[in-house]
Design an enzyme around this catalytic site. Structure first.
Site, PDB file in Angstrom:
ATOM      1  N   LEU A   1      -7.164   9.281  10.427  1.00  0.00           N
ATOM      2  CA  LEU A   1      -5.768   9.890   9.925  1.00  0.00           C
ATOM      3  C   LEU A   1      -5.940  10.833   8.818  1.00  0.00           C
ATOM      4  O   LEU A   1      -6.956  10.708   8.362  1.00  0.00           O
ATOM      5  CB  LEU A   1      -4.979   8.575   9.368  1.00  0.00           C
ATOM      6  CG  LEU A   1      -4.706   7.472  10.367  1.00  0.00           C
ATOM      7  CD1 LEU A   1      -4.175   6.486   9.447  1.00  0.00           C
ATOM      8  CD2 LEU A   1      -3.605   7.954  11.436  1.00  0.00           C
TER       9      LEU A   1
ATOM     10  N   LEU B   1      -1.511  -3.082   9.890  1.00  0.00           N
ATOM     11  CA  LEU B   1      -2.517  -1.881  10.420  1.00  0.00           C
ATOM     12  C   LEU B   1      -3.992  -2.063  10.558  1.00  0.00           C
ATOM     13  O   LEU B   1      -4.437  -2.365   9.513  1.00  0.00           O
ATOM     14  CB  LEU B   1      -2.348  -0.597   9.414  1.00  0.00           C
ATOM     15  CG  LEU B   1      -1.043   0.133   9.950  1.00  0.00           C
ATOM     16  CD1 LEU B   1      -0.186   0.146   8.501  1.00  0.00           C
ATOM     17  CD2 LEU B   1      -1.152   1.495  10.246  1.00  0.00           C
ATOM     18  N   GLY B   2      -4.365  -1.866  11.595  1.00  0.00           N
ATOM     19  CA  GLY B   2      -6.054  -2.092  11.819  1.00  0.00           C
ATOM     20  C   GLY B   2      -6.592  -0.607  11.959  1.00  0.00           C
ATOM     21  O   GLY B   2      -6.276   0.269  11.007  1.00  0.00           O
ATOM     22  N   SER B   3      -7.697  -0.443  12.685  1.00  0.00           N
ATOM     23  CA  SER B   3      -8.296   0.970  12.777  1.00  0.00           C
ATOM     24  C   SER B   3      -9.141   1.042  14.029  1.00  0.00           C
ATOM     25  O   SER B   3      -9.513   0.036  14.637  1.00  0.00           O
ATOM     26  CB  SER B   3      -9.353   0.740  11.504  1.00  0.00           C
ATOM     27  OG  SER B   3     -10.472   1.616  11.662  1.00  0.00           O
ATOM     28  N   SER B   4      -9.353   2.256  14.375  1.00  0.00           N
ATOM     29  CA  SER B   4     -10.088   2.325  15.673  1.00  0.00           C
ATOM     30  C   SER B   4     -11.712   1.981  15.629  1.00  0.00           C
ATOM     31  O   SER B   4     -12.198   1.711  16.610  1.00  0.00           O
ATOM     32  CB  SER B   4      -9.881   3.788  15.882  1.00  0.00           C
ATOM     33  OG  SER B   4     -10.754   4.514  15.172  1.00  0.00           O
ATOM     34  N   CYS B   5     -12.088   1.677  14.330  1.00  0.00           N
ATOM     35  CA  CYS B   5     -13.430   1.116  14.189  1.00  0.00           C
ATOM     36  C   CYS B   5     -13.615  -0.389  14.617  1.00  0.00           C
ATOM     37  O   CYS B   5     -14.840  -0.656  14.491  1.00  0.00           O
ATOM     38  CB  CYS B   5     -13.787   1.510  12.765  1.00  0.00           C
ATOM     39  SG  CYS B   5     -13.413   0.432  11.659  1.00  0.00           S
TER      40      CYS B   5
ATOM     41  N   TYR C   1     -16.051  -3.688   7.277  1.00  0.00           N
ATOM     42  CA  TYR C   1     -14.829  -3.445   7.387  1.00  0.00           C
ATOM     43  C   TYR C   1     -13.873  -3.644   8.745  1.00  0.00           C
ATOM     44  O   TYR C   1     -13.034  -4.285   8.645  1.00  0.00           O
ATOM     45  CB  TYR C   1     -14.480  -1.734   7.025  1.00  0.00           C
ATOM     46  CG  TYR C   1     -13.214  -1.255   6.965  1.00  0.00           C
ATOM     47  CD1 TYR C   1     -12.035  -1.296   6.117  1.00  0.00           C
ATOM     48  CD2 TYR C   1     -12.714  -0.474   8.222  1.00  0.00           C
ATOM     49  CE1 TYR C   1     -10.963  -0.852   6.158  1.00  0.00           C
ATOM     50  CE2 TYR C   1     -11.560   0.025   8.461  1.00  0.00           C
ATOM     51  CZ  TYR C   1     -10.692   0.051   7.282  1.00  0.00           C
ATOM     52  OH  TYR C   1      -9.144   0.369   7.430  1.00  0.00           O
TER      53      TYR C   1
ATOM     54  N   GLY D   1       0.931  -1.240   0.040  1.00  0.00           N
ATOM     55  CA  GLY D   1      -0.051   0.100   0.047  1.00  0.00           C
ATOM     56  C   GLY D   1       0.793   1.059   0.173  1.00  0.00           C
ATOM     57  O   GLY D   1       0.415   2.337   0.609  1.00  0.00           O
TER      58      GLY D   1
ATOM     59  N   HIS E   1     -12.862  10.370   3.567  1.00  0.00           N
ATOM     60  CA  HIS E   1     -13.139  10.760   5.200  1.00  0.00           C
ATOM     61  C   HIS E   1     -13.399  12.088   5.330  1.00  0.00           C
ATOM     62  O   HIS E   1     -13.225  13.099   4.307  1.00  0.00           O
ATOM     63  CB  HIS E   1     -11.904  10.150   6.112  1.00  0.00           C
ATOM     64  CG  HIS E   1     -11.873   8.729   6.202  1.00  0.00           C
ATOM     65  ND1 HIS E   1     -10.995   8.103   5.463  1.00  0.00           N
ATOM     66  CD2 HIS E   1     -12.760   7.845   7.102  1.00  0.00           C
ATOM     67  CE1 HIS E   1     -11.113   6.903   5.902  1.00  0.00           C
ATOM     68  NE2 HIS E   1     -12.097   6.706   6.706  1.00  0.00           N
TER      69      HIS E   1
ATOM     70  N   LYS F   1     -10.818  -6.222   9.509  1.00  0.00           N
ATOM     71  CA  LYS F   1      -9.808  -5.778  10.347  1.00  0.00           C
ATOM     72  C   LYS F   1      -9.533  -6.625  11.738  1.00  0.00           C
ATOM     73  O   LYS F   1      -8.400  -7.019  12.065  1.00  0.00           O
ATOM     74  CB  LYS F   1      -9.907  -4.186  10.734  1.00  0.00           C
ATOM     75  CG  LYS F   1      -9.408  -3.282   9.642  1.00  0.00           C
ATOM     76  CD  LYS F   1      -8.225  -3.477   9.013  1.00  0.00           C
ATOM     77  CE  LYS F   1      -7.870  -2.672   7.770  1.00  0.00           C
ATOM     78  NZ  LYS F   1      -6.341  -2.759   7.473  1.00  0.00           N
TER      79      LYS F   1
END
Ligand code: GDP
Length: 309
Positions: free
Chosen positions: A167, A106-110, A137, A11, A180, A141
């Site tokens: 981010l 890399l994940g995500s806060s969601c 999503y 990525g 976003h 993750k």
């Protein structure tokens, strides 16, 4: 991570991957590999495995993902779950098969429950219902985290997972429908100013709170954890402070020089009411965010204007 080590940033053209490559280059890493999605489709298992076999990367940053804002997630749930599940599965398995020394996912806060207590600690994972607008999503993750933990447990692979907050920064997606909130509002205010519009519509009620981390800070945190963290438990990456969408909209109007009205559109979804990460774990490990929101927004807007997105 030796400066001569072979490092693959999956990525590498995106917001996160390009920031990680900038940081690695700045640190003196000489042997960084990347592939555009056109050159290597990470959804293709055989192609992914053969890329890992041929290149033999020693360290891997998994920053390749299908990402998008609340509307994109809500409109294309199948793409968000399928693309992310298959890409991460292919990369994690290929890293295992080819003996990658260390991988950072890399994940995500969601991934955290919609109504998690605030600030959100790492251990709140899988303790409640997810936010429906991005559940597919988030499930993908969470599967990525579990893959890393399972390969570590069964095979001893040094795979770690980090959860960044929302981010922003250079190389972000500024496309109005898919973006976003932060890049979408930069574009909306910038174009409204140019046209001389008297009002700009902002989605939702404006009351949700979000935490925004400048992507160069995230890249620094990822490099730091690649050096200093070897555990299966996930690590949050954020600033520890948040603002409302109303406050963000006013800040962005100021940064872009838009002087018209800001009108909220409650027919559009709000998403999670609040998601502020507890960052005490990474702070205790020895890292904290440096870039103020004011500085990060100014740099991002300058880049947006220069690159004529
Ligand atoms: P989220 O953190 O997953 O909810 O992702 P977003 O960045 O897409 O949305 C954050 C919040 O900003 C939500 O409450 C949105 O309704 C709100 N928002 C306001 N205007 C916009 C916009 O133009 N685009 C997006 N994506 N969100 C917006």
């Amino acid at each position: 991570m030796e400066l001569s080590a072979k490092i693959y940033v999956a990525g590498g053209r995106g917001l996160v991957g390009s920031a990680i490559i900038r940081k690695l280059r700045h640190n003196g890493c000489a042997h960084i590999i990347e592939r555009s999605s056109k050159m290597l489709d990470l959804r293709d298992q055989a192609a992914t495995l053969s890329f890992f076999r041929n290149e033999q990367p020693e360290y891997v940053f998994v920053a390749a993902a299908k990402v998008g804002g609340i509307l994109a997630n809500n409109t294309y749930p199948a793409d968000f779950i399928y693309d992310n599940l298959i890409m991460e599965t292919n990369m994690i398995h290929a890293a295992h098969e080819t003996g990658v020394k260390k991988m950072l996912f890399l994940g995500s806060s969601c991934i955290y429950p919609k109504f998690a207590p605030q600030p959100i600690k790492e251990e709140y994972l899988l303790t409640g219902e997810l936010e429906p607008t991005n559940e597919p999503y988030a499930i993908a993750k969470i599967a990525g985290i579990k893959l890393c933990q399972a390969y570590r447990k069964q095979y001893g692979d040094n795979f770690i997972s980090v959860m960044p907050t929302n981010l922003y920064g250079i190389n972000d997606n500024f496309d109005l429908e898919g973006a976003h909130v932060l890049p979408a509002l930069i574009r909306r205010f910038h174009e409204a100013k140019q046209r001389g519009d008297s009002a700009v519509s902002v989605w939702g009620t404006g009351t949700p709170r979000r935490e925004f981390l400048y992507v160069d800070d995230l890249a620094e945190a990822c490099c730091f954890l690649m050096e200093h963290y070897d555990d299966s438990d996930i690590v949050n990456i954020g600033t520890g402070s948040d603002i409302t969408i109303v406050e963000l909209a006013h800040l962005l109007a100021k940064v872009t020089g838009y002087q018209g009205d800001i009108v909220f559109d409650p027919t559009k979804p709000d998403g999670t009411p609040v998601k502020r990460l507890d960052v005490s774990k990474i702070n205790q490990l020895g890292w904290q965010a440096k870039t103020s929101l004011a500085d990060g927004l100014a740099t991002t807007y300058r880049w947006f204007c220069e690159s004529k997105k």
